[in-house]
Design an enzyme around this catalytic site. Structure first.
Site, PDB file in Angstrom:
ATOM      1  N   ARG A  77       1.099  -1.250   0.151  1.00  0.00           N
ATOM      2  CA  ARG A  77       0.012   0.064   0.213  1.00  0.00           C
ATOM      3  C   ARG A  77       0.790   1.384   0.090  1.00  0.00           C
ATOM      4  NH1 ARG A  77      -2.725   2.741   4.937  1.00  0.00           N
ATOM      5  NH2 ARG A  77      -4.009   4.244   3.811  1.00  0.00           N
ATOM      6  N   HIS A 121      -2.844  10.776   1.195  1.00  0.00           N
ATOM      7  CA  HIS A 121      -2.240  10.487   2.613  1.00  0.00           C
ATOM      8  C   HIS A 121      -1.599  12.025   3.151  1.00  0.00           C
ATOM      9  CE1 HIS A 121      -0.906   7.149   5.243  1.00  0.00           C
ATOM     10  NE2 HIS A 121      -0.852   8.233   5.825  1.00  0.00           N
ATOM     11  N   GLU A 166      -7.645   8.203   6.415  1.00  0.00           N
ATOM     12  CA  GLU A 166      -7.950   8.710   7.822  1.00  0.00           C
ATOM     13  C   GLU A 166      -8.343  10.187   7.628  1.00  0.00           C
ATOM     14  OE1 GLU A 166      -4.755   8.145  10.740  1.00  0.00           O
ATOM     15  OE2 GLU A 166      -4.850   5.867  10.413  1.00  0.00           O
ATOM     16  N   ASN A 294      -7.442   1.416   9.894  1.00  0.00           N
ATOM     17  CA  ASN A 294      -6.261   1.531  10.531  1.00  0.00           C
ATOM     18  C   ASN A 294      -6.373   1.172  11.936  1.00  0.00           C
ATOM     19  OD1 ASN A 294      -5.164   1.969   7.954  1.00  0.00           O
ATOM     20  ND2 ASN A 294      -4.798   4.058   8.433  1.00  0.00           N
ATOM     21  N   TYR A 296      -4.741   0.834  15.744  1.00  0.00           N
ATOM     22  CA  TYR A 296      -3.491   0.995  16.601  1.00  0.00           C
ATOM     23  C   TYR A 296      -3.814   0.558  18.318  1.00  0.00           C
ATOM     24  CZ  TYR A 296      -0.948   2.755  12.659  1.00  0.00           C
ATOM     25  OH  TYR A 296      -0.363   3.133  11.385  1.00  0.00           O
ATOM     26  N   GLU A 364      -3.666  -0.419   7.891  1.00  0.00           N
ATOM     27  CA  GLU A 364      -2.299  -0.445   8.770  1.00  0.00           C
ATOM     28  C   GLU A 364      -2.668  -0.658  10.255  1.00  0.00           C
ATOM     29  OE1 GLU A 364      -1.462   4.053   9.517  1.00  0.00           O
ATOM     30  OE2 GLU A 364      -1.905   4.540   7.303  1.00  0.00           O
TER      31      GLU A 364
END
Ligand code: FCB
Length: 460
Positions: A77, A121, A166, A294, A296, A364
């Site tokens: 990606r 991005h 995002e 994504n 985290y 991600e």
């Protein structure tokens, strides 16, 4: 723990973003983006770091593709820098800029690595910011035009497209808290930006699909996994509020063509949302083929003491600025983010419930840890291996529960420019020595390559 097998055809990838790795900021016709301006503004990025050189990927892409190939990954990606392919954000393409991506994509295909291209991005051409940026409606139209011309140039080779990465960060951190470019602190502008990002996404999907109906189009969101601090109605209400401004502000328009009614009420003291015009929500809800997530970390949320809305606080949680996120006593990464793999399973299950037919991808997931080369020159990063292992097991749990998870992209291929943290935070599977640009695959790269090749997590 036992070996866990993944479904046939599962995508094993790594992810990067243009401004974080490319460098060559002024080469071959590239014009400044908001991140060039921001990083060159004193005090905005730690240690005054900029993306001027970054990982010099613009000149070393062949070496970086070889790293992906060395791990046996079948997908990559990357993001295209808008100011490289359409300088200034409008007008004709810059052929030299496009040629860079064409070569990169050809290199990937030559090694049986599927290119997944993110169009935005975070590197908005500075000229478009000067014309109003994402709070201005015209930026959505500019984005769709850029998406269509990039797809026209690369779409014979690239079949997987992600419009935005995002949008929560672009809007809330870029225009709300000011931690990210362009660094504004304006609640109304933030809500306008969030809407125009989504509108740009919808217009872009429409334009690209008209050109190549058989390709796959989607968007990547950083949804926030929340749990209530206590089993109390006031904390559940706090979760509802942050879920609205953090998640449903994007999910509901995208998946249902609706703006959440409860969030509209939460936001009433800030904005009447008059920037949402008739027909916009239908445009934003253009069908998509995949949703990227994504992940985290996960946070615990507790009720505000007093009024949830405080106009004086510059927070991403507009309308709910005083809702509290409380400490959890879990281990943290070098970013200070809690390591909480169960939140990933929860998020996949929650999203699957609202869009049961949509293929999901983790676009991600990863962790910053400061490991450096040891005396023998190798970089051992056991914490990152443990993080990936635990989060892949969490993905597997979601698969076992029936979630159509089709792929996983580790963040990141390389240590890179971590936005406002500059080069201080290292997320890479590969260590980068910024003085020499030497790349050293870490232990995690070997471990992840083994997983990708086996299509399975080894027994622990
Ligand atoms: C995400 C960004 C990505 C990277 C990781 C750590 O929010 O999409 O570029 O910085 O965080």
């Amino acid at each position: 723990m036992t070996q866990l097998n993944f479904p046939d055809g599962f995508r094993w990838g790594a992810a990067t973003a243009a401004y974080q790795i490319e460098g060559a900021a002024t080469e071959d016709g590239r014009t400044p983006s908001i991140w060039d301006t921001f990083s060159h503004t004193p005090g905005k990025v730690r240690d005054g770091d900029t993306g001027d050189v970054a990982c010099d990927h613009y000149h070393r892409s062949a070496e970086d593709v070889a790293l992906l190939s060395g791990m046996g990954l079948n997908a990559y990606r990357l993001s295209v820098a808008w100011p490289r392919v359409q300088p200034g954000g409008r007008g004709p393409v810059n052929q030299v800029g496009l040629d860079f991506y064409r070569r990169l994509v050809d290199d990937l295909l030559g090694r049986d690595i599927e290119p997944w291209v993110t169009l935005y991005h975070w590197d908005l051409p500075q000229e478009l910011e000067d014309a109003g940026g994402w709070p201005a409606r015209d930026t959505a139209a500019r984005f769709a035009e850029y998406a269509a011309l990039t797809e026209a140039a690369l779409g014979d080779r690239v079949k997987h497209w992600i419009t935005l990465n995002e949008p929560w960060c672009s809007a809330m951190l870029g225009y709300g808290t000011g931690e990210h470019a362009p660094g504004h602190q304006d609640k109304v502008a933030t809500l306008r930006a969030a809407h125009h990002l989504l509108l740009g996404h919808g217009l872009a999907v429409e334009a690209m699909r008209a050109q190549r109906p058989d390709s796959q189009y989607g968007i990547t969101l950083n949804l926030h996994a929340f749990i209530p601090a206590r089993d109390a109605p006031a904390d559940a209400e706090a979760v509802r509020r942050l879920d609205g401004i953090g998640n449903r502000i994007f999910l509901d328009p995208l998946l249902r063509g609706e703006f959440p009614a409860d969030l509209r009420a939460d936001l009433a003291p800030v904005s009447d949302l008059a920037h949402i015009q008739d027909g916009d929500l239908a445009t934003i809800a253009a069908p998509i083929d995949l949703l990227g997530l994504n992940y985290y970390s996960r946070n615990a949320v507790a009720a505000a003491k007093g009024e949830p809305h405080d106009p004086a606080i510059h927070s991403p949680w507009i309308g709910s600025e005083r809702v509290r996120q409380i400490s959890r006593g879990l281990p943290v990464t070098d970013m200070g983010w809690y390591v909480d793999p169960a939140g990933l399973t929860q998020q996949l299950l929650d999203v699957h419930r609202v869009c049961p037919d949509l293929p999901l991808y983790i676009t991600e997931n990863g962790a910053a840890y400061p490991d450096k080369p040891g005396p023998d020159g190798t970089v051992d990063d056991p914490d990152r291996v443990a993080y990936f292992d635990a989060h892949l097991r969490a993905c597997h749990a979601a698969l076992a529960a029936g979630v159509p998870l089709r792929g996983y992209f580790a963040w990141s291929l390389l240590d890179n420019f971590e936005w406002a943290h500059g080069y201080a935070k290292r997320f890479g599977l590969t260590y980068v020595d910024y003085a020499t640009q030497e790349r050293i695959p870490k232990t995690s790269a070997q471990w992840y390559g083994q997983v990708a090749r086996a299509n399975a997590i080894p027994a622990a």
